[in-house]
Scaffold this active site. Sequence first.
Site, mmCIF file in Angstrom:
data_model
loop_
_atom_site.group_PDB
_atom_site.id
_atom_site.type_symbol
_atom_site.label_atom_id
_atom_site.label_comp_id
_atom_site.label_asym_id
_atom_site.label_seq_id
_atom_site.Cartn_x
_atom_site.Cartn_y
_atom_site.Cartn_z
ATOM 1 N N TRP A 379 0.824 -1.207 0.000
ATOM 2 C CA TRP A 379 0.000 0.000 0.000
ATOM 3 C C TRP A 379 0.866 1.268 0.000
ATOM 4 O O TRP A 379 0.363 2.368 -0.166
ATOM 5 C CB TRP A 379 -0.940 -0.001 1.210
ATOM 6 C CG TRP A 379 -0.229 0.150 2.532
ATOM 7 C CD1 TRP A 379 0.622 -0.724 3.127
ATOM 8 C CD2 TRP A 379 -0.332 1.261 3.425
ATOM 9 N NE1 TRP A 379 1.052 -0.236 4.324
ATOM 10 C CE2 TRP A 379 0.482 0.975 4.540
ATOM 11 C CE3 TRP A 379 -1.040 2.454 3.406
ATOM 12 C CZ2 TRP A 379 0.621 1.843 5.616
ATOM 13 C CZ3 TRP A 379 -0.904 3.329 4.485
ATOM 14 C CH2 TRP A 379 -0.087 3.009 5.575
ATOM 15 N N ASP A 380 2.186 1.089 0.136
ATOM 16 C CA ASP A 380 3.109 2.218 0.089
ATOM 17 C C ASP A 380 2.884 3.068 -1.164
ATOM 18 O O ASP A 380 2.966 4.301 -1.122
ATOM 19 C CB ASP A 380 4.568 1.732 0.044
ATOM 20 C CG ASP A 380 4.910 0.737 1.136
ATOM 21 O OD1 ASP A 380 3.997 0.147 1.716
ATOM 22 O OD2 ASP A 380 6.106 0.546 1.382
ATOM 23 N N GLU A 506 1.532 -3.092 12.165
ATOM 24 C CA GLU A 506 1.638 -4.555 12.187
ATOM 25 C C GLU A 506 1.954 -5.107 13.567
ATOM 26 O O GLU A 506 2.089 -6.325 13.737
ATOM 27 C CB GLU A 506 2.704 -5.000 11.187
ATOM 28 C CG GLU A 506 2.339 -4.679 9.749
ATOM 29 C CD GLU A 506 3.565 -4.584 8.855
ATOM 30 O OE1 GLU A 506 4.524 -5.336 9.091
ATOM 31 O OE2 GLU A 506 3.560 -3.752 7.921
ATOM 32 N N LYS A 618 4.452 -0.224 15.612
ATOM 33 C CA LYS A 618 5.458 -0.174 14.563
ATOM 34 C C LYS A 618 5.259 1.095 13.738
ATOM 35 O O LYS A 618 6.203 1.721 13.282
ATOM 36 C CB LYS A 618 5.346 -1.407 13.660
ATOM 37 C CG LYS A 618 6.439 -1.505 12.609
ATOM 38 C CD LYS A 618 6.257 -2.739 11.734
ATOM 39 C CE LYS A 618 7.381 -2.843 10.711
ATOM 40 N NZ LYS A 618 7.127 -3.902 9.713
ATOM 41 N N GLN A 619 4.001 1.444 13.561
ATOM 42 C CA GLN A 619 3.635 2.651 12.831
ATOM 43 C C GLN A 619 2.366 3.218 13.444
ATOM 44 O O GLN A 619 1.458 2.479 13.801
ATOM 45 C CB GLN A 619 3.396 2.326 11.357
ATOM 46 C CG GLN A 619 3.012 3.531 10.521
ATOM 47 C CD GLN A 619 2.828 3.180 9.061
ATOM 48 O OE1 GLN A 619 3.300 2.157 8.607
ATOM 49 N NE2 GLN A 619 2.128 4.023 8.335
#
Length: 791
Positions: A379-380, A506, A618-619
Site C-alpha cells: 500500500w506504500d 503490524e 510499529k507505525q
Amino acid sequence: MLKREIEPPPELLFPPDEWRIIESRWTPQYSERAETVFALGNGYVGIRGTFEEGRPSFEPGTFIGGFHETWPIVHAEEAYGLARVGQSIINVPDATVLELFVDDEPLFIPTARLRHYRRILDMRTGVLGRELKWSTPAGKHVTVSSSRVVSLEHRHVAAISYEVTVDRAAPISIVSRLVNRADASSGPGDDTDTYPEDPRLGRQLDHRVLQPHLAADDDGRLILGYEVANSHMTLAIGVHHVITTAVPFRLTTTADPDLSEVILSAEALPGEPIQIVKYVTYQTSRSVPPKDLAARCHRTLDRTVEEPFDRLVELQRVNLDRFWDRADVAVRDRYNPVRVQQAVRWNLFQLCQASWRVEGTGIPAKGLTGAAYDGHYFWDTEAYVLPFLAYTSPRMARNLLRFRHSMLDKARKRASVLDVNGAMFPWRTINGEEASALYQAGTAQYHLNGDIAYAIRRYVDVRGDTGFLGEVGAEILIETARMWADLGFHGEDGRFHVHSVTGPDEYTTVVNDNAFTNLMARLNLNYAASAVRLLEEEDPQRYAELRFELSLDPTELDAWEHAAATMFVPYDPETGVTPQDNAFLQRERWDLENTPAERFPLMLHHHPLVIYRQQVLKQADVVMAMFMLGNEFSLEQKRRNFDYYDPLTTGDSSLSASVQSIVASEIGDQRSASRYFDFALLMDLANLAGNASDGIHIASAAGTWMALVFGFGGVRDFDGKLTIDPRLPHRFDRLQFSLRFRDRQIRISLAHDTESYLLDDGKALEITIRGRTHRLHPGTPLTMEPPPPPG
C-alpha cells in the site's frame, strides 16, 4: 519515540555536494550500502551500484519490474483461504561486469594501489561515473574511467562506457561478462527453498529459476533467452559492444546461458585509450517465446548503437531536466545547507528512478534496487508514492492506478475466498495474488482497499481528471465499496462496525474497529457513491455500461452512504484520544524507554504474541489517519492523539517518520517535526534501519517529499481545493517547490520574511493561503509577508 541516533556523515569519504553523491575513497565499511546508494534505474530495469570489475560485491543485482518467479507457500498447519502462491522478483543476468587485466594482473579495488579514485552519481545527468589511477605491481600507471546509464529515454536500454589508458606498453584484456546470478548456486538436487531469518529480506530460491532457451553469438553480439521455471515468463537479453581505439585488438566470444563472455585482448600503447561501450537491452513477456523477444533485442540494439554513447547521456539530461523542473525541492538549512540539500535530492532522484518508465507494473517497496520484500508491491504506492506523482508527474500516477485495475479480477477472486462481495486487493503481491503467508499482519490489512480509493480520489482531485472514473476508477471504487458493505455490520448501537482486521500498524493485529481502517472504509464508501453519481451525470453511456457489467443496483449507493454515515470511529471521552482500536487503551503499555537499543526492531527479537498484547506501535495508525483525512479531525484532537501515540511508536517502520513529521508540523511541534524529517531524509543514506544495503525504502523517499511539501509547506487538497498553510521551521531559511495542480504549474518560495506564489501557465486559479482565498494569474507572482511565528 526513536531509539536510534543518526550517524554523522563521513565527510572525507562522501563530501557534500548539492547535486552529486561523491565517493572519494573505497572502504569496506560503506561498500555494501554503496551498492544501494549508487544504484541506477528507470522504473522498468534497475541495476545495483556494483563495480564494473564485479568484485568486491555484497549483493549484485539487476531487476526488471514485474519479472518474477512463483512458488508454493507451504504452511506448517493448513487452514482454508491462506495464501498459496508466493512470488519473488528475479535477479536477472548481470551485464555490468567488465573485468580488467594488465600484464595478467586483475584490477581489484580493495588491494590495488590507487593514486586517485572517485565515484560520482550525478543526479542532474543521471550518470554514474568513476575515475581512478592504478599503479600495477609491474610499476605501470593505468587510468580507468567508466560511465553507466540506465536510460530514461529508452525503457529497455542500459549502457556502460569503459575506457583504459596506460603510460607504458602492456598487454591488456577487458573481459565483458553476462552472469546469471539467480542460478549460480543451483544444481541437481537443489529443490528446497529457504526463508531468511529477517522477514524483510527476499526468499532464497534454490531451484533453477531461469530455464535457458537460447544462447547465440552474432558477430560479437550476445543474445540470450530464458523461460522462468514456474511463472513461465520469458526473458531475452541482448548485449552489443562498440570498441573505439587506434590499437589493434582481438575479440573472443563465448555464449553461455550462465556465463557469457566477450574478451577484448590488445597490446596497449602509451597514451592510446581503449574504449569499450557495452549496450544492453532487456525484453520480457508473459507469453512471447524467447526467440521472438530476441528479435526485439536485435531491433533495440540496432537503433541504440546508431547513435554514440554521448547521445544516451544527452537524452538522460533532457529527461532529468523535465523531472527536476517539476519535482525539485530547494532547501536552505542554516546549519548544514549543502548536506541537507544533497540528501533531499538523492531521495527525489530515487523516486524518479523508481517511476519514470513504470508502464504495466507497480513500484516495489525497494524500487528496483534490491530483492528485499521479494520485490512486492504494498500500500506504500498509493499512500506515499502516488501523492508525489499526482503533484509532479500525473501521467505516472495514472499508470499506477491503471495497473491496480489490471489486478481487479484477481482481487474479486480473493474477496470470494474471504467470503465478502466485491474485490479485496492483496496486501503484498507482484501478480495480483496475495503473497503474505502471515495472514494476521498481511491479508487482514483490509485497509488497502480504502488506500486505493484514497489514491484514486487524490489523483482525480489534483489532476481534475474526472474522465478517469469512467475509464477504470469507478469500477474499482464500486467493487471495493461492496467489500466494505459486506465486511462490516450494523450493531445494536446502530453504528457500522468492522471487526477482525489489522491496520497499518503490524504490531497490533486482528482487532475490532481499527480507527484507521474504519475511517478509510468511510472514505471509500462515500467516494464510491459520489463518483458513480458524478459518472451518471457526466457520462450516462459509461454509467449505463457499468450498471450492466457490474449488475449495479442504484440502491447500493444508498446503502454505502448509510454505512459511511453510521461508521463507528473509536473515541475515548476521558482522555480525548482516538483509540487505535476498540481495545487498544486497555492493553499494558510497552516500556520503550527501558528497552535496549539492540532489541529493535521488536519483530526480530520478540514473539508476535508478546508484541500484540501491549500498547506499542510499529507505525502510528491514528497519526497516519490524521494526515490522510486531516479535515476530519480538529487541531486539538490532532495534538492529543499525537502526544499519546508518539511515545508508543518505535520507528521500526520506515513509513512512520515522515507522517509523524507532517502532523508534528501541523500541531506546532517544530522540534519533533524536524527530528522526524531528518529520520525520513536519512533513512537510507545514514542506514537508520540497518538494512540500507538491501535496497532503498521507496516510501521513505516519497515521505521526505511529503514532509517538505505537506508538512513544512502546509499543502492540502481536501475535496479538490488547494490550500497552503506554510509552517517553515526555524532551521530553514528558504523552502522552494513546485506543484502540478489541475494542469497548471505553481511555483512556491517560502522564507521567514516573504512568500511568493507564481502560476506559470494556464488559466487563473483560486487557492487558499493561510485561510484566505487568492486568485493567481499566469506570470504574475503573488508575494506576501508571512505572519510572525507563534510566541
